[in-house]
Design an enzyme around this catalytic site. Structure first.
Site, PDB file in Angstrom:
ATOM      1  N   LYS A   1       1.257  -1.164  -0.388  1.00  0.00           N
ATOM      2  CA  LYS A   1       0.156  -0.317   0.308  1.00  0.00           C
ATOM      3  C   LYS A   1       0.929   1.632  -0.041  1.00  0.00           C
ATOM      4  O   LYS A   1       1.805   0.878   0.262  1.00  0.00           O
ATOM      5  CB  LYS A   1      -1.023   0.301   1.197  1.00  0.00           C
ATOM      6  CG  LYS A   1       0.145   0.002   3.129  1.00  0.00           C
ATOM      7  CD  LYS A   1      -1.380  -0.201   3.903  1.00  0.00           C
ATOM      8  CE  LYS A   1      -0.103   0.319   5.100  1.00  0.00           C
ATOM      9  NZ  LYS A   1      -0.599  -0.269   5.840  1.00  0.00           N
TER      10      LYS A   1
ATOM     11  N   TYR B   1      13.480  31.970   3.668  1.00  0.00           N
ATOM     12  CA  TYR B   1      12.397  32.930   4.528  1.00  0.00           C
ATOM     13  C   TYR B   1      12.522  33.383   6.002  1.00  0.00           C
ATOM     14  O   TYR B   1      12.992  32.362   6.574  1.00  0.00           O
ATOM     15  CB  TYR B   1      10.866  31.894   4.037  1.00  0.00           C
ATOM     16  CG  TYR B   1      10.505  31.892   2.564  1.00  0.00           C
ATOM     17  CD1 TYR B   1      10.176  32.495   2.121  1.00  0.00           C
ATOM     18  CD2 TYR B   1       9.892  30.338   2.303  1.00  0.00           C
ATOM     19  CE1 TYR B   1       9.546  32.570   0.767  1.00  0.00           C
ATOM     20  CE2 TYR B   1       9.774  30.308   0.557  1.00  0.00           C
ATOM     21  CZ  TYR B   1       9.394  31.752   0.422  1.00  0.00           C
ATOM     22  OH  TYR B   1       9.193  32.021  -1.214  1.00  0.00           O
TER      23      TYR B   1
HETATM   24  C1  LIG Z   1       0.351  -1.538   7.038  1.00  0.00           C
HETATM   25  C2  LIG Z   1      -0.897  -2.717   7.498  1.00  0.00           C
HETATM   26  C3  LIG Z   1       0.326  -3.669   7.829  1.00  0.00           C
HETATM   27  C4  LIG Z   1       1.850  -3.599   7.071  1.00  0.00           C
HETATM   28  O1  LIG Z   1       2.378  -2.902   9.063  1.00  0.00           O
HETATM   29  P1  LIG Z   1       3.996  -2.648   8.724  1.00  0.00           P
HETATM   30  O2  LIG Z   1       3.897  -1.852  10.089  1.00  0.00           O
HETATM   31  O3  LIG Z   1       4.383  -2.060   7.743  1.00  0.00           O
HETATM   32  O4  LIG Z   1       4.897  -4.002   8.708  1.00  0.00           O
HETATM   33  C5  LIG Z   1      -0.337  -4.697   8.381  1.00  0.00           C
HETATM   34  N1  LIG Z   1      -1.559  -4.801   8.322  1.00  0.00           N
HETATM   35  C6  LIG Z   1      -2.319  -4.111   7.760  1.00  0.00           C
HETATM   36  C7  LIG Z   1      -4.102  -4.198   7.655  1.00  0.00           C
HETATM   37  C8  LIG Z   1      -1.701  -2.540   7.405  1.00  0.00           C
HETATM   38  O5  LIG Z   1      -2.614  -1.448   7.027  1.00  0.00           O
END
Ligand SMILES: *Cc1c(COP(=O)(O)O)cnc(C)c1O
Length: 383
Positions: free
Chosen positions: A36, A275
């Site tokens: 993701k 800035y």
């Molecule tokens: C993002 C996510 C993971 C992975 O998490 P990490 O800490 O990056 O390993 C696992 N399960 C769900 C439901 C997630 O949203």
């Protein structure tokens, strides 16, 4: 090259991390590669085929658009699991493409059942349990109400999994809460099984849970941050080291983010830089102007905080990070030249910029900085 910065992704680092993770979980536990957030900024299209070459055949995404990008870029068949958002038409699209998805609302179960009937193809669902995160998922009471719907769905819906997500397994502070979530999950699973529903895969662990709570691994682990070579938190890293005293950091970072010097500026002592008045030169200084700013995900929070590497030496960001440029202090770096390489993230010579070294050791910084790397910075695979 028509771009002011670019990202390199190391194939050998990924091979190394995947091998480490697989050794850690053993042959009985499946590894789902969480991609993701544009593969945590690495780029789904670049990362996913590489992960397949390293033996990954299961991917997790948040939504249908990411699943679609995965489908387009994968070179071999793989399981795709959507953990979050799908609208009604996307539910049907997912089933048609054999994509699995989380169910955390009765409405989605109904939608899946209807679409599966229409397509003549079973929906493969993962029932998400609410165990204490208070985000998505069914409580035990809601599961009880769901049973009639599950019953109606028989034959159209396959129970591919039962899952939950921990609310902060990367911090010892949440220890009790995580254990409580695990126990609630087990209760809910037991309830489902006593009602005659046997999920094919039980899964609850993210990276931090996988390391710190091995009992959460079950049949499958959903690993994001660690496959990219970052620890979920300094605490998780220390926990790992405590268990493996002889070993150094087993992870290697995939990503190197590079730019080059665009211009120089000599600033007399006492002048303000950029800035506002957040930085006043304490001495005569030479600054390098780097053509990267917050428009490319280099956070404004790194104003007067961040560091970059030039000629293998750390250079501090001075003043406010602008939209398209930042200024760094190169006064003490001999021989700097226009177009010298600037490493924003990653290694140059003996030095490395890790996200954590950006001063604030906040847990979320790794995740946030990586996923904010814009999609339009070119990415290249390197050995
Ligand atoms: C993002 C996510 C993971 C992975 O998490 P990490 O800490 O990056 O390993 C696992 N399960 C769900 C439901 C997630 O949203």
């Amino acid at each position: 090259m028509f771009h002011s910065s670019y990202i390199e992704i190391s194939k050998s680092a990924l091979q190394h991390n995947i091998a480490f993770l697989k050794e850690e979980i053993g042959p009985q536990v499946k590894l789902s590669s969480v991609v993701k957030g544009n593969a945590y900024g690495h780029g789904i299209e670049h990362f996913a085929p590489l992960a397949q070459e390293c033996g990954v055949d299961h991917f997790s995404v948040f939504s249908a658009d990411e699943a679609e990008r995965l489908l387009q870029s994968l070179k071999k068949p793989a399981t795709i699991m959507v953990m979050g958002y799908l609208d009604q038409p996307e539910v049907e699209w997912a089933i048609a493409h054999g994509i699995e998805f989380f169910v955390f609302e009765p409405g989605r179960l109904t939608a899946a059942t209807e679409a599966a009937g229409k397509l003549g193809k079973p929906a493969r669902i993962h029932l998400e349990m609410e165990t204490g995160m208070n985000r998505t998922g069914f409580t035990l009471a809601q599961l009880e109400k769901l049973l009639p719907l599950l019953h109606q769905a028989r034959g159209k819906v396959e129970l591919a999994g039962a899952c939950t997500h921990y609310a902060g397994a990367e911090s010892l502070q949440n220890h009790e809460r995580v254990l409580d979530q695990l126990s609630k999950y087990k209760q809910q699973l037991q309830y489902l099984e006593s009602a005659g529903y046997h999920p094919a895969q039980c899964h609850t662990a993210c990276s931090a849970a996988m390391v710190s709570y091995p009992e959460t691994r079950m049949d499958l682990v959903r690993i994001g941050i660690m496959q990219y070579g970052f620890w979920p938190s300094p605490e998780t890293y220390r926990h790992y080291l405590g268990l493996h005293r002889d070993r150094k950091d087993p992870l290697r970072r995939l990503i190197t983010w590079k730019s080059s010097i665009m211009s120089f500026k000599n600033v007399p002592q006492g002048e303000f830089v950029g800035y506002g008045t957040s930085f006043q030169a304490p001495r005569d200084m030479q600054l390098a102007i780097v053509p990267v700013g917050y428009a490319w995900g280099y956070s404004r929070n790194l104003s007067n905080q961040g560091q970059v590497l030039i000629r293998g030496v750390r250079a501090a960001v001075v003043g406010i990070v602008n939209m398209n440029v930042m200024m760094v202090d190169v006064t003490d770096i001999p021989g700097v030249q226009p177009e010298d390489e600037v490493v924003l993230l990653g290694t140059q010579g003996e030095e490395s910029i890790t996200v954590a070294s950006f001063g604030e050791l906040s847990t979320q910084l790794n995740y946030e900085l990586l996923t904010r790397l814009p999609i339009n910075i070119p990415r290249y695979i390197v050995e």
